[in-house]
Design an enzyme around this catalytic site. Structure first.
Site, short mmCIF file in Angstrom:
data_model
loop_
_atom_site.label_atom_id
_atom_site.label_comp_id
_atom_site.label_asym_id
_atom_site.label_seq_id
_atom_site.Cartn_x
_atom_site.Cartn_y
_atom_site.Cartn_z
N SER A 13 5.55 -53.28 15.61
CA SER A 13 4.11 -52.96 15.62
C SER A 13 3.83 -51.64 14.89
O SER A 13 2.78 -51.49 14.26
CB SER A 13 3.57 -52.94 17.05
OG SER A 13 4.07 -51.83 17.76
N ASN A 14 4.77 -50.69 14.94
CA ASN A 14 4.56 -49.43 14.19
C ASN A 14 4.67 -49.67 12.69
O ASN A 14 3.92 -49.07 11.91
CB ASN A 14 5.56 -48.35 14.64
CG ASN A 14 5.09 -47.66 15.91
OD1 ASN A 14 4.14 -46.88 15.88
ND2 ASN A 14 5.72 -47.98 17.03
N LEU A 89 17.01 -48.61 17.11
CA LEU A 89 17.74 -48.29 18.35
C LEU A 89 19.18 -47.84 18.15
O LEU A 89 19.82 -47.42 19.10
CB LEU A 89 17.71 -49.50 19.29
CG LEU A 89 16.33 -49.83 19.88
CD1 LEU A 89 16.42 -51.05 20.77
CD2 LEU A 89 15.77 -48.64 20.66
N LYS A 90 19.70 -47.94 16.94
CA LYS A 90 21.12 -47.60 16.74
C LYS A 90 21.30 -46.11 16.47
O LYS A 90 20.44 -45.49 15.85
CB LYS A 90 21.68 -48.39 15.55
CG LYS A 90 21.67 -49.87 15.76
CD LYS A 90 22.89 -50.31 16.51
CE LYS A 90 22.78 -51.80 16.73
NZ LYS A 90 23.54 -52.44 17.63
N ILE A 92 22.60 -43.17 14.42
CA ILE A 92 22.88 -43.04 12.98
C ILE A 92 24.06 -42.08 12.77
O ILE A 92 24.08 -41.00 13.37
CB ILE A 92 21.62 -42.54 12.26
CG1 ILE A 92 20.50 -43.58 12.45
CG2 ILE A 92 21.88 -42.28 10.78
CD1 ILE A 92 19.21 -43.24 11.78
N HIS A 108 9.00 -41.34 19.19
CA HIS A 108 9.50 -41.54 20.55
C HIS A 108 8.28 -41.72 21.46
O HIS A 108 7.30 -40.99 21.33
CB HIS A 108 10.31 -40.31 20.98
CG HIS A 108 10.90 -40.45 22.34
ND1 HIS A 108 12.00 -41.25 22.59
CD2 HIS A 108 10.52 -39.92 23.53
CE1 HIS A 108 12.27 -41.19 23.89
NE2 HIS A 108 11.41 -40.39 24.48
N ASP A 149 16.93 -37.61 20.00
CA ASP A 149 15.60 -37.10 20.40
C ASP A 149 15.55 -35.57 20.47
O ASP A 149 14.84 -35.00 21.29
CB ASP A 149 15.20 -37.68 21.77
CG ASP A 149 15.05 -39.19 21.73
OD1 ASP A 149 14.69 -39.72 20.67
OD2 ASP A 149 15.29 -39.82 22.76
C1 GRF Z 1 7.94 -47.72 20.05
O1 GRF Z 1 7.47 -47.56 21.35
C2 GRF Z 1 8.59 -46.45 19.53
O2 GRF Z 1 8.03 -45.30 20.07
C3 GRF Z 1 10.00 -46.59 20.00
O3 GRF Z 1 10.29 -47.95 19.89
C4 GRF Z 1 9.09 -48.71 19.99
C5 GRF Z 1 9.02 -49.61 18.79
O4 GRF Z 1 7.96 -50.51 18.86
N1 GRF Z 1 10.88 -45.71 19.28
P1 GRF Z 1 7.59 -51.40 17.62
O5 GRF Z 1 8.84 -52.16 17.19
O6 GRF Z 1 7.13 -50.50 16.51
O7 GRF Z 1 6.51 -52.32 18.07
#
Ligand code: GRF
Length: 204
Positions: A13-14, A89-90, A92, A108, A149
């Site tokens: 979604s981002n 999620l990995k 790096i 985040h 983070d």
């Molecule tokens: C988001 O909540 C972002 O903050 C986190 O992972 C999520 C990814 O969501 N790091 P999407 O795949 O962009 O919908």
């Protein structure tokens, strides 16, 4: 053009919010590559629909995937200005991070430096925020360094969560702000308006 690569693992979604902004008010920015650690996910589907080159990434070399060294060369060749981790999620590898110092940012879904670090992703973050009874939460965009983070914070947006009943409600409120904050920061980078001074990050 200001060239970015977006790293994803999930629903994307981002990534969609970034592309929407580019189509509306960020036309000096181009997503030159989407990099995913997962072959089948919303983000990969979406990048294919949009005709954006998509690279599958693996720690080890295997068919159909690139490894970090190959990816490094691809991104150098494409002259990528900024790498955006949008739900990647990995972990790096350090030498990859060194190769792109201050050129990798992450979003985040909580207000760092609280509620970050290993295991703090997805609903885990929002559950921790909920159970701590935090009254505000919100997204953080930060530089990526070798520790999860931990890099310097670039931008945050506080969201009132005093009335929420579930962690999922927090997730939805924060996600809405993520979709504004991440494109905003990318736009500022593309305009050369992000500055590190006095050991802090300023958005000019
Ligand atoms: C988001 O909540 C972002 O903050 C986190 O992972 C999520 C990814 O969501 N790091 P999407 O795949 O962009 O919908």
């Amino acid at each position: 053009m200001y060239k970015i690569a977006v790293f994803v693992t999930g629903r994307g979604s981002n990534l969609k919010a970034i592309i929407n902004s580019i189509e509306n008010d960020m036309n000096k920015v181009e997503v030159c590559a989407v990099v995913s650690s997962k072959p089948e996910c919303g983000a990969v589907e979406f990048s294919k629909q949009k005709g954006i080159p998509c690279f599958l990434l693996s720690n080890t070399s295997k068919d159909g995937f690139v490894d970090y060294d190959q990816l490094k060369n691809i991104l150098f060749e494409k002259k990528i200005d900024l790498i955006v981790l949008a739900g990647f999620l990995k972990k790096i590898p350090e030498n990859f991070i060194e190769a792109f110092e201050y050129k990798i940012i992450n979003i985040h879904p909580a207000l760092l430096p609280s509620f970050g670090g290993k295991g703090m992703y997805g609903i885990n973050v929002h559950t921790a925020v909920f159970e701590k009874s935090a009254q505000i939460s919100g997204p953080t965009v930060h530089f990526v360094d070798k520790v999860y983070d931990n890099g310097k914070i670039i931008a945050q947006k506080a969201v009132d969560i005093s009335q929420v009943k579930t962690p999922e409600e927090i997730a939805a409120l924060v996600l809405k702000e993520e979709h504004k904050l991440l494109p905003f920061v990318i736009k500022k980078f593309s305009e050369n308006k992000i500055e590190i001074k006095n050991n802090r990050v300023y958005i000019n």
